[in-house]
Design a protein around this motif. Structure first.
Motif, mmCIF file in Angstrom:
data_model
loop_
_atom_site.group_PDB
_atom_site.id
_atom_site.type_symbol
_atom_site.label_atom_id
_atom_site.label_comp_id
_atom_site.label_asym_id
_atom_site.label_seq_id
_atom_site.Cartn_x
_atom_site.Cartn_y
_atom_site.Cartn_z
ATOM 1 N N LEU A 52 50.326 31.807 42.532
ATOM 2 C CA LEU A 52 49.502 31.845 44.109
ATOM 3 C C LEU A 52 47.985 31.068 43.719
ATOM 4 C CD1 LEU A 52 50.023 35.373 45.083
ATOM 5 C CD2 LEU A 52 50.718 33.543 46.199
ATOM 6 N N TYR A 53 47.493 31.107 42.703
ATOM 7 C CA TYR A 53 46.178 30.534 42.361
ATOM 8 C C TYR A 53 46.373 29.182 42.414
ATOM 9 C CZ TYR A 53 41.821 29.420 39.831
ATOM 10 O OH TYR A 53 40.583 28.870 39.762
ATOM 11 N N ALA A 54 47.385 28.438 42.130
ATOM 12 C CA ALA A 54 47.696 27.114 42.086
ATOM 13 C C ALA A 54 47.905 26.630 43.080
ATOM 14 C CB ALA A 54 49.059 26.694 41.047
ATOM 15 N N ILE A 55 48.072 27.341 44.245
ATOM 16 C CA ILE A 55 48.156 26.675 45.625
ATOM 17 C C ILE A 55 46.739 26.350 46.333
ATOM 18 C CG2 ILE A 55 48.833 27.160 48.116
ATOM 19 C CD1 ILE A 55 50.576 29.269 47.122
ATOM 20 N N GLY A 56 46.770 24.865 46.579
ATOM 21 C CA GLY A 56 45.469 24.465 47.166
ATOM 22 C C GLY A 56 44.656 23.911 45.861
ATOM 23 N N ARG A 57 45.295 24.056 44.673
ATOM 24 C CA ARG A 57 44.780 23.174 43.353
ATOM 25 C C ARG A 57 45.672 22.295 42.909
ATOM 26 N NH1 ARG A 57 42.968 28.680 43.851
ATOM 27 N NH2 ARG A 57 40.687 29.123 43.770
ATOM 28 N N SER A 58 46.529 22.674 42.050
ATOM 29 C CA SER A 58 47.585 21.658 41.454
ATOM 30 C C SER A 58 48.707 21.754 42.447
ATOM 31 C CB SER A 58 47.995 22.207 40.024
ATOM 32 O OG SER A 58 48.588 23.497 40.290
ATOM 33 N N LYS A 59 48.972 22.657 43.273
ATOM 34 C CA LYS A 59 50.069 22.687 44.377
ATOM 35 C C LYS A 59 49.638 22.460 45.764
ATOM 36 C CE LYS A 59 53.168 25.924 41.981
ATOM 37 N NZ LYS A 59 53.849 27.145 42.032
ATOM 38 N N LYS A 60 50.162 21.767 46.691
ATOM 39 C CA LYS A 60 49.788 21.613 47.841
ATOM 40 C C LYS A 60 49.545 22.996 48.641
ATOM 41 C CE LYS A 60 51.934 17.112 48.746
ATOM 42 N NZ LYS A 60 52.650 16.462 49.616
ATOM 43 N N GLY A 61 48.791 22.892 49.752
ATOM 44 C CA GLY A 61 48.514 23.953 50.400
ATOM 45 C C GLY A 61 47.007 24.759 50.505
ATOM 46 N N LYS A 62 46.524 25.606 51.212
ATOM 47 C CA LYS A 62 45.391 26.028 51.456
ATOM 48 C C LYS A 62 45.241 27.073 50.427
ATOM 49 C CE LYS A 62 42.435 28.357 54.658
ATOM 50 N NZ LYS A 62 42.487 28.956 56.157
ATOM 51 N N LYS A 63 44.054 27.324 49.654
ATOM 52 C CA LYS A 63 43.884 28.028 48.691
ATOM 53 C C LYS A 63 44.215 29.475 49.390
ATOM 54 C CE LYS A 63 40.184 25.805 45.717
ATOM 55 N NZ LYS A 63 38.901 25.813 45.861
ATOM 56 N N VAL A 64 44.930 30.400 48.623
ATOM 57 C CA VAL A 64 45.265 31.644 49.026
ATOM 58 C C VAL A 64 44.573 32.935 48.214
ATOM 59 C CG1 VAL A 64 47.204 31.168 49.989
ATOM 60 C CG2 VAL A 64 47.265 31.898 47.645
ATOM 61 N N THR A 65 44.133 32.357 47.017
ATOM 62 C CA THR A 65 43.424 33.340 46.137
ATOM 63 C C THR A 65 42.364 32.932 45.288
ATOM 64 O OG1 THR A 65 43.594 35.197 44.314
ATOM 65 C CG2 THR A 65 44.936 33.269 44.244
ATOM 66 N N ASN A 66 41.330 33.459 44.936
ATOM 67 C CA ASN A 66 40.352 33.059 43.653
ATOM 68 C C ASN A 66 40.576 33.726 42.551
ATOM 69 O OD1 ASN A 66 38.964 31.113 45.361
ATOM 70 N ND2 ASN A 66 37.716 32.824 45.992
ATOM 71 N N ALA A 67 41.533 34.430 42.401
ATOM 72 C CA ALA A 67 42.028 35.339 41.059
ATOM 73 C C ALA A 67 43.133 34.614 40.317
ATOM 74 C CB ALA A 67 42.387 36.555 41.443
ATOM 75 N N LYS A 68 42.786 34.476 38.985
ATOM 76 C CA LYS A 68 44.027 33.868 38.239
ATOM 77 C C LYS A 68 44.759 34.821 37.818
ATOM 78 C CE LYS A 68 41.412 30.024 36.359
ATOM 79 N NZ LYS A 68 40.573 29.264 35.130
ATOM 80 N N GLY A 69 45.830 34.579 37.126
ATOM 81 C CA GLY A 69 46.634 35.910 36.708
ATOM 82 C C GLY A 69 45.719 36.507 35.717
ATOM 83 N N GLY A 70 45.877 38.026 35.896
ATOM 84 C CA GLY A 70 44.771 38.847 35.160
ATOM 85 C C GLY A 70 43.683 39.295 35.720
ATOM 86 N N GLU A 71 43.327 38.586 36.720
ATOM 87 C CA GLU A 71 41.872 38.794 37.359
ATOM 88 C C GLU A 71 42.259 39.394 38.609
ATOM 89 O OE1 GLU A 71 40.018 35.058 37.784
ATOM 90 O OE2 GLU A 71 39.757 34.782 35.472
ATOM 91 N N SER A 72 43.432 39.550 39.022
ATOM 92 C CA SER A 72 43.618 40.262 40.504
ATOM 93 C C SER A 72 43.989 41.860 40.325
ATOM 94 C CB SER A 72 44.898 39.593 41.148
ATOM 95 O OG SER A 72 45.241 40.349 42.380
ATOM 96 N N ILE A 73 43.478 42.669 41.225
ATOM 97 C CA ILE A 73 43.839 44.161 41.208
ATOM 98 C C ILE A 73 45.254 44.439 41.617
ATOM 99 C CG2 ILE A 73 43.211 46.278 42.189
ATOM 100 C CD1 ILE A 73 40.911 45.038 40.739
ATOM 101 N N HIS A 74 46.007 43.293 42.213
ATOM 102 C CA HIS A 74 47.500 43.378 42.142
ATOM 103 C C HIS A 74 48.300 43.460 40.983
ATOM 104 C CE1 HIS A 74 48.033 42.630 46.445
ATOM 105 N NE2 HIS A 74 47.211 41.762 46.509
ATOM 106 N N ASN A 75 47.469 42.720 39.870
ATOM 107 C CA ASN A 75 48.265 42.793 38.443
ATOM 108 C C ASN A 75 48.281 44.109 38.027
ATOM 109 O OD1 ASN A 75 46.488 39.620 37.946
ATOM 110 N ND2 ASN A 75 48.692 39.972 38.814
ATOM 111 N N TYR A 76 47.648 45.011 38.527
ATOM 112 C CA TYR A 76 47.527 46.489 37.813
ATOM 113 C C TYR A 76 47.896 47.552 38.837
ATOM 114 C CZ TYR A 76 44.691 43.527 34.972
ATOM 115 O OH TYR A 76 44.496 42.446 34.232
ATOM 116 N N GLY A 77 48.423 47.142 39.999
ATOM 117 C CA GLY A 77 49.109 48.063 40.855
ATOM 118 C C GLY A 77 48.071 48.884 41.769
ATOM 119 N N PHE A 78 46.751 48.210 41.851
ATOM 120 C CA PHE A 78 45.896 49.070 42.572
ATOM 121 C C PHE A 78 45.497 47.970 43.983
ATOM 122 C CE2 PHE A 78 44.964 51.071 38.625
ATOM 123 C CZ PHE A 78 45.159 52.438 39.028
#
Length: 160
Positions: A52-78
């Motif tokens: 998801l972080y790659a979208i809008g950066r190294s992949k085409k599309g509009k940025k959907v997140t500013n959080a890299k893997g491990g930096e998202s609250i999603h990664n911890y189930g909250f």
């Protein structure tokens, strides 16, 4: 509550599962039947987050997140992302529509219910609004990362 939402709740951190079920049930009651809440994202792997972080950066599309893997609250189930399912079939992310005609936008009814339980809405953020996103603000991702035993993928929790 639909089966997809139930499955996604079962993968959240154990400390928020019952609360999340109550939140979704409260939202669905407030929406009076035409619109119902579906969790579209809950627990996410580090790899999924990096994709998801790659979208809008190294992949085409509009940025959907500013959080890299491990930096998202999603990664911890909250954290969860939601949509509204209209008439049991159509997904909507419309934050202004009042499907139940009670003079309050259905999305905003849900925002208020999440807030009553201590969940922060991504739509209230100043710099990067994330309208579908809600997160439990009890620990930062850095604190959660220290607690996590498995940072290579999903944080593993018992599912019932």
């Amino acid at each position: 509550m639909d089966k997809v939402t139930q499955e996604r709740i079962s993968k959240l951190h154990p400390s928020v599962r019952v609360e999340m079920a109550k939140i979704i049930d409260s939202c669905n009651q407030a929406l009076q039947g035409k619109a119902q809440v579906r969790i579209t994202q809950g627990l996410r792997t580090i790899e999924e987050q990096n994709d998801l972080y790659a979208i809008g950066r190294s992949k085409k599309g509009k940025k959907v997140t500013n959080a890299k893997g491990g930096e998202s609250i999603h990664n911890y189930g909250f954290a969860v992302d939601i949509c509204l399912i209209i008439d049991g079939k159509t997904a909507s992310w419309d934050t202004a529509k009042d499907w139940d005609n009670d003079q309050i936008a259905d999305w905003m009814e849900c925002v208020k219910i999440f807030a009553l339980h201590g969940w922060v809405w991504g739509g209230s953020w100043i710099r990067f609004k994330d309208m579908p996103h809600f997160e439990k603000k009890n620990l930062t991702w850095r604190q959660l990362a220290k607690l996590a035993k498995d940072t290579s993928g999903y944080v593993k929790y018992e599912t019932k």
